[in-house]
Design a protein around this motif. Structure first.
Motif, PDB file in Angstrom:
ATOM      1  N   PRO A   1     -12.580   9.494   0.794  1.00  0.00           N
ATOM      2  CA  PRO A   1     -11.839   9.009   1.958  1.00  0.00           C
ATOM      3  C   PRO A   1     -10.362   9.316   1.814  1.00  0.00           C
ATOM      4  O   PRO A   1      -9.893   9.660   0.722  1.00  0.00           O
ATOM      5  CB  PRO A   1     -12.104   7.499   1.936  1.00  0.00           C
ATOM      6  N   ARG A   2      -9.629   9.200   2.913  1.00  0.00           N
ATOM      7  CA  ARG A   2      -8.195   9.451   2.905  1.00  0.00           C
ATOM      8  C   ARG A   2      -7.494   8.392   3.739  1.00  0.00           C
ATOM      9  O   ARG A   2      -8.009   7.959   4.775  1.00  0.00           O
ATOM     10  CB  ARG A   2      -7.876  10.844   3.473  1.00  0.00           C
ATOM     11  N   TRP A   3      -6.312   7.988   3.292  1.00  0.00           N
ATOM     12  CA  TRP A   3      -5.474   7.063   4.062  1.00  0.00           C
ATOM     13  C   TRP A   3      -4.657   7.861   5.058  1.00  0.00           C
ATOM     14  O   TRP A   3      -4.155   8.947   4.732  1.00  0.00           O
ATOM     15  CB  TRP A   3      -4.551   6.298   3.119  1.00  0.00           C
ATOM     16  N   ALA A   4      -4.498   7.348   6.271  1.00  0.00           N
ATOM     17  CA  ALA A   4      -3.798   8.086   7.325  1.00  0.00           C
ATOM     18  C   ALA A   4      -3.087   7.120   8.253  1.00  0.00           C
ATOM     19  O   ALA A   4      -3.333   5.910   8.244  1.00  0.00           O
ATOM     20  CB  ALA A   4      -4.786   8.942   8.116  1.00  0.00           C
ATOM     21  N   GLY A   5      -2.218   7.683   9.076  1.00  0.00           N
ATOM     22  CA  GLY A   5      -1.528   6.903  10.096  1.00  0.00           C
ATOM     23  C   GLY A   5      -1.576   7.595  11.440  1.00  0.00           C
ATOM     24  O   GLY A   5      -1.672   8.822  11.521  1.00  0.00           O
TER      25      GLY A   5
ATOM     26  N   TYR B   1       0.961  17.186  14.302  1.00  0.00           N
ATOM     27  CA  TYR B   1       0.319  15.939  14.690  1.00  0.00           C
ATOM     28  C   TYR B   1       1.391  15.098  15.375  1.00  0.00           C
ATOM     29  O   TYR B   1       2.590  15.439  15.341  1.00  0.00           O
ATOM     30  CB  TYR B   1      -0.261  15.203  13.471  1.00  0.00           C
ATOM     31  N   VAL B   2       1.016  14.024  15.985  1.00  0.00           N
ATOM     32  CA  VAL B   2       1.984  13.178  16.676  1.00  0.00           C
ATOM     33  C   VAL B   2       2.971  12.593  15.662  1.00  0.00           C
ATOM     34  O   VAL B   2       2.564  11.961  14.690  1.00  0.00           O
ATOM     35  CB  VAL B   2       1.279  12.046  17.452  1.00  0.00           C
ATOM     36  N   GLY B   3       4.263  12.814  15.879  1.00  0.00           N
ATOM     37  CA  GLY B   3       5.288  12.316  14.968  1.00  0.00           C
ATOM     38  C   GLY B   3       5.608  13.237  13.817  1.00  0.00           C
ATOM     39  O   GLY B   3       6.432  12.908  12.960  1.00  0.00           O
TER      40      GLY B   3
ATOM     41  N   THR C   1       8.623   0.915  12.132  1.00  0.00           N
ATOM     42  CA  THR C   1       8.936   1.472  10.818  1.00  0.00           C
ATOM     43  C   THR C   1       8.495   2.924  10.743  1.00  0.00           C
ATOM     44  O   THR C   1       7.353   3.253  11.057  1.00  0.00           O
ATOM     45  CB  THR C   1       8.203   0.677   9.714  1.00  0.00           C
ATOM     46  N   LEU C   2       9.395   3.793  10.320  1.00  0.00           N
ATOM     47  CA  LEU C   2       9.055   5.194  10.139  1.00  0.00           C
ATOM     48  C   LEU C   2       7.988   5.333   9.051  1.00  0.00           C
ATOM     49  O   LEU C   2       7.993   4.608   8.049  1.00  0.00           O
ATOM     50  CB  LEU C   2      10.302   5.994   9.778  1.00  0.00           C
ATOM     51  N   TRP C   3       7.075   6.268   9.252  1.00  0.00           N
ATOM     52  CA  TRP C   3       5.908   6.375   8.372  1.00  0.00           C
ATOM     53  C   TRP C   3       6.291   6.590   6.906  1.00  0.00           C
ATOM     54  O   TRP C   3       5.689   6.009   6.001  1.00  0.00           O
ATOM     55  CB  TRP C   3       5.014   7.509   8.868  1.00  0.00           C
ATOM     56  N   LEU C   4       7.308   7.385   6.650  1.00  0.00           N
ATOM     57  CA  LEU C   4       7.700   7.599   5.257  1.00  0.00           C
ATOM     58  C   LEU C   4       8.363   6.371   4.654  1.00  0.00           C
ATOM     59  O   LEU C   4       8.365   6.205   3.428  1.00  0.00           O
ATOM     60  CB  LEU C   4       8.620   8.817   5.131  1.00  0.00           C
ATOM     61  N   GLU C   5       8.921   5.492   5.479  1.00  0.00           N
ATOM     62  CA  GLU C   5       9.456   4.225   4.986  1.00  0.00           C
ATOM     63  C   GLU C   5       8.338   3.267   4.585  1.00  0.00           C
ATOM     64  O   GLU C   5       8.583   2.276   3.897  1.00  0.00           O
ATOM     65  CB  GLU C   5      10.344   3.583   6.050  1.00  0.00           C
TER      66      GLU C   5
ATOM     67  N   LYS D   1       7.145   6.749  14.002  1.00  0.00           N
ATOM     68  CA  LYS D   1       6.981   5.357  13.583  1.00  0.00           C
ATOM     69  C   LYS D   1       5.498   4.973  13.575  1.00  0.00           C
ATOM     70  O   LYS D   1       4.719   5.422  14.410  1.00  0.00           O
ATOM     71  CB  LYS D   1       7.762   4.427  14.512  1.00  0.00           C
ATOM     72  N   ALA D   2       5.138   4.114  12.628  1.00  0.00           N
ATOM     73  CA  ALA D   2       3.740   3.729  12.450  1.00  0.00           C
ATOM     74  C   ALA D   2       3.242   2.876  13.610  1.00  0.00           C
ATOM     75  O   ALA D   2       3.875   1.892  13.983  1.00  0.00           O
ATOM     76  CB  ALA D   2       3.576   2.969  11.144  1.00  0.00           C
TER      77      ALA D   2
END
Length: 256
Positions: free
Chosen positions: A46-50, A181-183, A161-165, A57-58
């Motif tokens: 599996p993989r974690w994603a946003g 991808y979006v963002g 919150t920005l995804w990398l934050e 932003k998430a």
């Protein structure tokens, strides 16, 4: 969720749901939307994603599992399952993609066992798998926060919150060579310029404030959005320390 010592066989994460994304175009469809390289999702991997806003932003975070026959399973907060299904349907248009509840639930344990896979974010988080209902697990939130890992709308802050934050790069939640991808534009720019000036961190519980995302009085912990040059008493786990030490040093851009 109860944070007491779990009973034997109590492994279900009761606050998680699973959606099944099926149809002939399921994987190409999701590949153009989420932060993770969907082609890397395989049985036992599996993989974690946003799923982000166009500004990076998430909106939602989730685990992607192989669902067989080209399908994907989305392991997401139960409280957000309907909302993410609506969001994906908005992008679907007339593509051959189906979105429906799956007939499995999410399980977690600190012990290895048959059919269990390490959490893709961090091995120390333990083992995860999908299966039929059991008694609810206990201790997951305490264990996760003690390792400095945040998740879910309540902690990440939806469209805040920005995804990398959210420490997504350090926890394997983003691919920098998968394509659009979006963002993606803002996320890639932050990464290659080394401009992650704030982080979501776990700290000893303190008073409410504009930057506090979640407070857990029963655990003595909170999640806060802090400047990297003012982390104070925040937990700095070993997996995050190298990124903080690197400071503003830009990452290397891919060739070509």
């Amino acid at each position: 969720m109860d944070e007491a010592t779990p009973a034997a066989g109590a492994t279900m994460l009761a606050d998680r749901s699973v959606l099944r994304l099926g149809g002939a175009e399921a994987r190409p469809f999701l590949q153009g939307l989420v932060t993770q390289d969907v082609t890397a999702v395989a049985p036992g991997a599996p993989r974690w994603a946003g799923l982000l806003t166009p500004q990076g932003k998430a909106l939602f975070d989730f685990m992607l599992w192989d669902g067989g026959d080209g399908a994907l399973l989305i392991d997401v907060e139960a409280a957000q399952a309907e909302a993410i299904a609506r969001r994906l349907a908005m992008y679907r248009l007339r593509r051959a993609v189906t979105i429906e509840p799956a007939d499995v639930l999410v399980h977690w344990s600190g012990e290895e066992g048959p059919g269990r896979v390490p959490d893709p974010r961090l091995a120390g988080l333990g083992w995860r798998w999908l299966g039929p209902p059991t008694a609810p697990a206990a201790g997951w939130r305490r264990h996760r926060l003690a390792l400095g890992v945040v998740e879910g709308v309540g902690e990440l802050g939806q469209d805040r919150t920005l995804w990398l934050e959210c420490n997504a790069a350090e926890l394997g939640g983003v691919s920098f060579d998968k394509g659009c991808y979006v963002g993606q534009e803002n996320t890639a720019r932050m990464h290659y310029r080394g401009k992650v000036g704030r982080r979501l961190v776990v700290a000893a519980i303190g008073p409410e404030g504009d930057r506090v995302r979640a407070r857990y009085p029963e655990l003595g912990m909170m999640v806060e959005h802090r400047r990297v040059d003012a982390l104070g008493d925040a937990l700095v786990p070993s997996w995050l320390a190298p990124a903080l030490a690197a400071g503003a040093e830009p990452a290397s851009e891919p060739a070509g």
